[in-house]
Write a protein that holds these residues in place. Structure first.
Motif, PDB file in Angstrom:
ATOM      1  N   GLY A  13      49.772 -19.074  30.671  1.00  0.00           N
ATOM      2  CA  GLY A  13      51.170 -18.888  30.296  1.00  0.00           C
ATOM      3  C   GLY A  13      51.977 -19.726  31.263  1.00  0.00           C
ATOM      4  O   GLY A  13      51.442 -20.266  32.224  1.00  0.00           O
ATOM      5  N   ARG A  14      53.260 -19.863  31.007  1.00  0.00           N
ATOM      6  CA  ARG A  14      54.074 -20.615  31.958  1.00  0.00           C
ATOM      7  C   ARG A  14      55.511 -20.152  31.936  1.00  0.00           C
ATOM      8  O   ARG A  14      56.037 -19.715  30.918  1.00  0.00           O
ATOM      9  CB  ARG A  14      53.945 -22.107  31.711  1.00  0.00           C
ATOM     10  N   PHE A  15      56.143 -20.247  33.096  1.00  0.00           N
ATOM     11  CA  PHE A  15      57.586 -20.076  33.169  1.00  0.00           C
ATOM     12  C   PHE A  15      58.126 -21.433  33.582  1.00  0.00           C
ATOM     13  O   PHE A  15      57.593 -22.045  34.509  1.00  0.00           O
ATOM     14  CB  PHE A  15      57.964 -18.983  34.167  1.00  0.00           C
ATOM     15  N   ALA A  16      59.136 -21.909  32.854  1.00  0.00           N
ATOM     16  CA  ALA A  16      59.550 -23.307  33.018  1.00  0.00           C
ATOM     17  C   ALA A  16      61.060 -23.427  33.183  1.00  0.00           C
ATOM     18  O   ALA A  16      61.746 -23.963  32.315  1.00  0.00           O
ATOM     19  CB  ALA A  16      59.076 -24.118  31.807  1.00  0.00           C
ATOM     20  N   PRO A  17      61.584 -22.931  34.292  1.00  0.00           N
ATOM     21  CA  PRO A  17      63.046 -22.965  34.447  1.00  0.00           C
ATOM     22  C   PRO A  17      63.582 -24.363  34.739  1.00  0.00           C
ATOM     23  O   PRO A  17      62.903 -25.194  35.325  1.00  0.00           O
ATOM     24  CB  PRO A  17      63.286 -22.051  35.655  1.00  0.00           C
ATOM     25  N   THR A  18      64.806 -24.594  34.292  1.00  0.00           N
ATOM     26  CA  THR A  18      65.539 -25.802  34.662  1.00  0.00           C
ATOM     27  C   THR A  18      66.447 -25.409  35.825  1.00  0.00           C
ATOM     28  O   THR A  18      67.262 -24.496  35.676  1.00  0.00           O
ATOM     29  CB  THR A  18      66.409 -26.260  33.466  1.00  0.00           C
ATOM     30  N   PRO A  19      66.307 -26.068  36.960  1.00  0.00           N
ATOM     31  CA  PRO A  19      67.074 -25.586  38.128  1.00  0.00           C
ATOM     32  C   PRO A  19      68.514 -26.102  38.169  1.00  0.00           C
ATOM     33  O   PRO A  19      68.977 -26.594  39.178  1.00  0.00           O
ATOM     34  CB  PRO A  19      66.250 -26.090  39.321  1.00  0.00           C
ATOM     35  N   VAL A  49      58.635 -26.691  36.995  1.00  0.00           N
ATOM     36  CA  VAL A  49      60.057 -26.918  37.233  1.00  0.00           C
ATOM     37  C   VAL A  49      60.550 -28.056  36.331  1.00  0.00           C
ATOM     38  O   VAL A  49      60.068 -29.181  36.423  1.00  0.00           O
ATOM     39  CB  VAL A  49      60.306 -27.243  38.720  1.00  0.00           C
ATOM     40  N   GLU A  50      61.493 -27.740  35.464  1.00  0.00           N
ATOM     41  CA  GLU A  50      61.960 -28.718  34.490  1.00  0.00           C
ATOM     42  C   GLU A  50      63.201 -29.446  35.029  1.00  0.00           C
ATOM     43  O   GLU A  50      64.318 -29.284  34.536  1.00  0.00           O
ATOM     44  CB  GLU A  50      62.178 -28.027  33.138  1.00  0.00           C
ATOM     45  N   ASP A  51      62.933 -30.238  36.055  1.00  0.00           N
ATOM     46  CA  ASP A  51      64.010 -30.983  36.739  1.00  0.00           C
ATOM     47  C   ASP A  51      63.976 -32.448  36.308  1.00  0.00           C
ATOM     48  O   ASP A  51      63.932 -33.344  37.155  1.00  0.00           O
ATOM     49  CB  ASP A  51      63.859 -30.857  38.258  1.00  0.00           C
ATOM     50  N   ALA A 212      63.367 -37.064  27.168  1.00  0.00           N
ATOM     51  CA  ALA A 212      64.070 -35.850  26.767  1.00  0.00           C
ATOM     52  C   ALA A 212      63.160 -34.629  26.952  1.00  0.00           C
ATOM     53  O   ALA A 212      61.930 -34.745  26.970  1.00  0.00           O
ATOM     54  CB  ALA A 212      64.508 -35.959  25.306  1.00  0.00           C
ATOM     55  N   TYR A 213      63.811 -33.489  27.070  1.00  0.00           N
ATOM     56  CA  TYR A 213      63.094 -32.209  27.221  1.00  0.00           C
ATOM     57  C   TYR A 213      61.978 -32.044  26.187  1.00  0.00           C
ATOM     58  O   TYR A 213      60.879 -31.573  26.518  1.00  0.00           O
ATOM     59  CB  TYR A 213      64.127 -31.074  27.120  1.00  0.00           C
ATOM     60  N   GLN A 214      62.224 -32.432  24.914  1.00  0.00           N
ATOM     61  CA  GLN A 214      61.221 -32.205  23.859  1.00  0.00           C
ATOM     62  C   GLN A 214      59.904 -32.915  24.170  1.00  0.00           C
ATOM     63  O   GLN A 214      58.831 -32.397  23.890  1.00  0.00           O
ATOM     64  CB  GLN A 214      61.753 -32.693  22.502  1.00  0.00           C
ATOM     65  N   VAL A 230      55.618 -18.276  26.007  1.00  0.00           N
ATOM     66  CA  VAL A 230      56.524 -17.139  25.788  1.00  0.00           C
ATOM     67  C   VAL A 230      57.864 -17.572  26.369  1.00  0.00           C
ATOM     68  O   VAL A 230      57.949 -17.900  27.555  1.00  0.00           O
ATOM     69  CB  VAL A 230      56.019 -15.870  26.520  1.00  0.00           C
ATOM     70  N   ARG A 231      58.884 -17.669  25.541  1.00  0.00           N
ATOM     71  CA  ARG A 231      60.179 -18.131  26.045  1.00  0.00           C
ATOM     72  C   ARG A 231      61.306 -17.566  25.196  1.00  0.00           C
ATOM     73  O   ARG A 231      61.069 -16.908  24.178  1.00  0.00           O
ATOM     74  CB  ARG A 231      60.225 -19.658  26.066  1.00  0.00           C
ATOM     75  N   GLY A 232      62.536 -17.867  25.600  1.00  0.00           N
ATOM     76  CA  GLY A 232      63.707 -17.280  24.958  1.00  0.00           C
ATOM     77  C   GLY A 232      63.936 -17.781  23.547  1.00  0.00           C
ATOM     78  O   GLY A 232      63.616 -18.922  23.205  1.00  0.00           O
TER      79      GLY A 232
HETATM   80  N1  GLU Z   1      63.567 -25.363  30.857  1.00  0.00           N
HETATM   81  C1  GLU Z   1      64.029 -24.598  29.746  1.00  0.00           C
HETATM   82  C2  GLU Z   1      65.164 -23.697  30.160  1.00  0.00           C
HETATM   83  O1  GLU Z   1      65.315 -23.394  31.331  1.00  0.00           O
HETATM   84  C3  GLU Z   1      62.958 -23.700  29.181  1.00  0.00           C
HETATM   85  C4  GLU Z   1      61.887 -24.462  28.615  1.00  0.00           C
HETATM   86  C5  GLU Z   1      60.750 -23.658  28.011  1.00  0.00           C
HETATM   87  O2  GLU Z   1      60.486 -22.512  28.372  1.00  0.00           O
HETATM   88  O3  GLU Z   1      60.122 -24.256  27.170  1.00  0.00           O
HETATM   89  O4  GLU Z   1      65.911 -23.314  29.302  1.00  0.00           O
END
Ligand code: GLU
Length: 333
Positions: A13-19, A49-51, A212-214, A230-232
């Motif tokens: 799984g992963r948590f991928a925040p943009t800081p 980390v999505e920086d 890009a993010y995609q 698993v994400r929002g």
């Molecule tokens: N980095 C994205 C955000 O903080 C989330 C990306 C993801 O979970 O796929 O909104």
């Protein structure tokens, strides 16, 4: 064609925040649910980390996010601070990989340069639809026939502007024999996206050359062996774009579960700018992390406990409500 990268056999799984801002209670809920889903299934936990654009990251935010997650007890097997076999775990250090993904898509004739300004995109947009990324692109710069562009670092300027790169959705659909993009969300159920009319050709490389993010997210999920996303729920339309990229490149797909967003007692979406619910503020204000975990568990219909081990044991993704989750009126702690 890109080959699927070597990844650990055990999924993640992963948590991928943009800081770009401080984590809030809604982000914490997503992080907790991702972490519980991974741990309860015996998967690795990855912090990514999505920086992508380091200039957009305010000082101190990244360190604050690390400290917030640690404080909550959400520990990661892999991430920028602990390393791991499929790093680097910061997107700002992975741009060579994203360039290779873009070259592979170009090899399939799925990209074209776009010199339109934001204003021009808005003016030419097909009313009345707007996608989650803004107006549906009218195709102003789209060539009559798709073909590989070749050297993506030497695209010509027009009107003094460097181009962005867009993904040609209709060509990808034709290639894959699709009339809509469908997938089964593990929480939100079957999904169908009429991407050509509702979303249009999306940007995969910005004018400044940053992927890009995609692109970054779809590639990193595969390249980091993240098998369960698993994400929002605000990202569900992005999933269509990311799946289309993966399918065009014949790469493996993770499963996706989109969890409901947290709203305040008045029904307003939480935002990173709302300082009152920032985790850093709670942490520095002396709130016990167990109280935060317990609140998140309670609003999510999980056992009313702050014991992460007990939450892992009891966790079943299918029992979560995919709809919005309301916080009770404050004070919460
Ligand atoms: N980095 C994205 C955000 O903080 C989330 C990306 C993801 O979970 O796929 O909104």
């Amino acid at each position: 064609m890109l080959t699927a990268p070597d990844v650990p056999a055990r999924g993640a799984g992963r948590f991928a925040p943009t800081p770009t801002g401080r984590l809030h209670l809604g982000n914490a809920r997503t992080a907790l649910l991702d972490w519980l889903a991974a741990r309860s299934a015996g998967l690795r936990t990855v912090l990514r980390v999505e920086d992508l654009d380091p200039r957009a990251i305010p000082d101190g935010i990244l360190e604050g996010q690390y400290a917030d997650l640690d404080w909550l007890g959400l520990t990661y097997d892999e991430g920028p601070n602990v390393g791991g076999p499929v790093g680097p775990y910061r997107q700002s250090e992975r741009s060579d990989q994203y360039a290779a993904v873009l070259r592979a898509l170009d090899g399939l004739g799925l990209l074209y340069p776009c010199w339109c300004s934001r204003r021009e995109v808005r003016k030419a947009a097909r009313a009345p639809h707007a996608s989650d990324e803004g107006p549906v692109y009218a195709g102003t710069c789209k060539p009559a026939r798709a073909a590989p562009l070749g050297d993506l670092d030497r695209l010509p300027q027009k009107r003094g502007r460097d181009p962005a790169l867009r993904f040609d959705v209709a060509s990808a659909f034709a290639r894959l024999g699709l009339d809509a993009l469908t997938y089964a969300d593990r929480l939100a159920g079957p999904q169908r996206f009429d991407m050509i009319t509702r979303m249009g050709d999306f940007v995969v490389r910005r004018v400044d050359g940053i992927a890009a993010y995609q692109i970054a997210c779809s590639w990193d999920d595969v390249a980091m062996g993240c098998t369960r996303v698993v994400r929002g729920a605000d990202l569900i339309a992005s999933t269509a774009r990311q799946l289309l990229i993966l399918r065009a490149l014949e790469l493996p797909e993770p499963t996706y579960a989109h969890v409901g967003l947290v709203v305040d007692h008045a029904g307003r979406r939480l935002a990173k700018r709302d300082g009152d619910i920032a985790l850093t503020e709670l942490r520095e204000g002396g709130v016990a992390p167990s109280a935060v975990i317990r609140l998140l568990a309670r609003i999510s219909g999980l056992p009313d406990t702050a014991d992460l081990g007990a939450l892992v044991d009891a966790f079943d993704l299918k029992t979560l409500d995919p709809g919005e989750v309301k916080l009770p009126p404050p004070p919460w702690f």
